[in-house]
Design an enzyme around this catalytic site. Structure first.
Site, PDB file in Angstrom:
ATOM      1  N   CYS A 176     -35.418 -41.224  -5.118  1.00 47.84           N
ATOM      2  CA  CYS A 176     -34.657 -40.151  -4.598  1.00 47.84           C
ATOM      3  C   CYS A 176     -35.574 -39.225  -3.532  1.00 47.84           C
ATOM      4  O   CYS A 176     -35.673 -39.368  -2.557  1.00 47.84           O
ATOM      5  CB  CYS A 176     -34.306 -39.162  -5.925  1.00 47.84           C
ATOM      6  SG  CYS A 176     -33.064 -37.803  -5.626  1.00 47.84           S
TER       7      CYS A 176
ATOM      8  N   HIS B  61     -31.256 -43.092  -9.291  1.00 46.66           N
ATOM      9  CA  HIS B  61     -32.205 -42.857 -10.300  1.00 46.66           C
ATOM     10  C   HIS B  61     -32.080 -44.286 -11.023  1.00 46.66           C
ATOM     11  O   HIS B  61     -31.443 -44.158 -12.330  1.00 46.66           O
ATOM     12  CB  HIS B  61     -32.154 -41.834 -11.125  1.00 46.66           C
ATOM     13  CG  HIS B  61     -32.428 -40.388 -10.217  1.00 46.66           C
ATOM     14  ND1 HIS B  61     -33.684 -39.952 -10.252  1.00 46.66           N
ATOM     15  CD2 HIS B  61     -31.668 -39.723  -9.289  1.00 46.66           C
ATOM     16  CE1 HIS B  61     -33.818 -38.985  -9.563  1.00 46.66           C
ATOM     17  NE2 HIS B  61     -32.572 -38.650  -8.943  1.00 46.66           N
TER      18      HIS B  61
ATOM     19  N   GLU C 232     -34.314 -45.500 -13.190  1.00 49.77           N
ATOM     20  CA  GLU C 232     -34.998 -45.080 -14.376  1.00 49.77           C
ATOM     21  C   GLU C 232     -34.217 -44.748 -15.517  1.00 49.77           C
ATOM     22  O   GLU C 232     -34.304 -44.942 -16.704  1.00 49.77           O
ATOM     23  CB  GLU C 232     -36.292 -44.331 -14.066  1.00 49.77           C
ATOM     24  CG  GLU C 232     -35.889 -42.772 -13.995  1.00 49.77           C
ATOM     25  CD  GLU C 232     -35.646 -42.496 -12.668  1.00 49.77           C
ATOM     26  OE1 GLU C 232     -35.227 -43.250 -11.763  1.00 49.77           O
ATOM     27  OE2 GLU C 232     -35.322 -41.134 -12.323  1.00 49.77           O
TER      28      GLU C 232
END
Ligand code: MN
Length: 259
Positions: free
Chosen positions: A115, A218, A220
């Protein structure tokens, strides 16, 4: 050979949720980022708010650098004035990260950007950003999703013959938690994934001196439900392991360490 140390950039915030140290400044990164690095086989090291004179020392200590998400980059760094829809910025973080990236590239350290991490890399390498997606000439769909961050909300088109394409076979799509995007892409990067409305969702280095891959979404947050998204972290750990081995071999040659 020990597991590689993966430096992770942090932001500065204030602690309000506990009565201890209430309102004190903190260095933070999201636990799901450190968890992803651990799951991928690396040792996460959060790089705190620090004086830029330490940048090189940090980079010499770690084997890979993960540029994490966070506030908008101050447009000054890509030669623009601030627009109305610019979000929260953190100029000190920009200064720290630009110095870390500079030192990391000079030492050919493996890099992963998430990001803001993709955006700061593009800015460092001479690119620009849309300060808000509403400034993109073609109308875009909502990239700041209402759904939970663990949910996939849009598809990707992926450039064949890219490193990214080789890593991401089996992707079903990504989440989307951003209001900015790459405008002018750096000449040292190539676009390797984009959404149907043309937003750059992943870019990788086109310069063999720079070991970088970055994404706008994202991963994660997706790993628990979509384990295929761990691949960018395992790839970083793999590259960092190689870098650690090279550094170790150099030290042996210099007789700093013996086998
Ligand atoms: Mn998106």
């Amino acid at each position: 050979m020990n597991k590689p140390l993966i430096g992770i950039t942090s932001g500065e915030n204030k602690l309000f949720e506990t009565t201890d140290f209430n309102g004190s400044p903190i260095s933070y990164t999201l636990t799901n980022v450190t968890d992803a690095v651990i799951k991928a086989g690396g040792i996460p090291v959060i790089i705190p708010v620090h004086d830029v004179s330490l940048s090189q020392a940090y980079i010499e200590t770690i084997d890979g650098l993960l540029l994490a998400g966070g506030a908008d980059v101050v447009p000054y760094y890509y030669s623009e004035d601030q627009s109305d829809k610019l979000g929260k910025t953190d100029a000190k973080r920009d200064i720290r990260e630009l110095a870390l990236v500079d030192a990391a590239i000079k030492q050919q350290l493996p890099l992963l950007g998430i990001c803001r991490g993709l955006q700061i890399m593009n800015v460092y390498l001479g690119g620009t950003l849309y300060q808000d997606l509403s400034y993109m000439p073609n109308q875009t769909f909502a990239h700041d999703q209402i759904a939970k961050e663990q949910e996939i909300v849009h598809d990707l088109k992926i450039a064949p013959n890219s490193r990214y394409a080789k890593l991401t076979t089996g992707y079903k799509g990504v989440n989307s938690i951003h209001h900015q995007a790459i405008h002018k892409l750096s000449k040292h990067l190539k676009k390797v994934a984009w959404s149907s409305d043309g937003v750059v969702e992943a870019a990788e280095s086109s310069n063999k001196e720079i070991d970088f891959i970055g994404v706008q979404y994202h991963p994660e947050s997706l790993i628990d439900h979509f384990p295929e998204h761990l691949v960018l972290f395992t790839d970083l750990v793999k590259r960092a392991t190689k870098k650690r081995q090279e550094k170790y071999n150099t030290l042996i040659q210099q007789n700093v360490y013996t086998k």
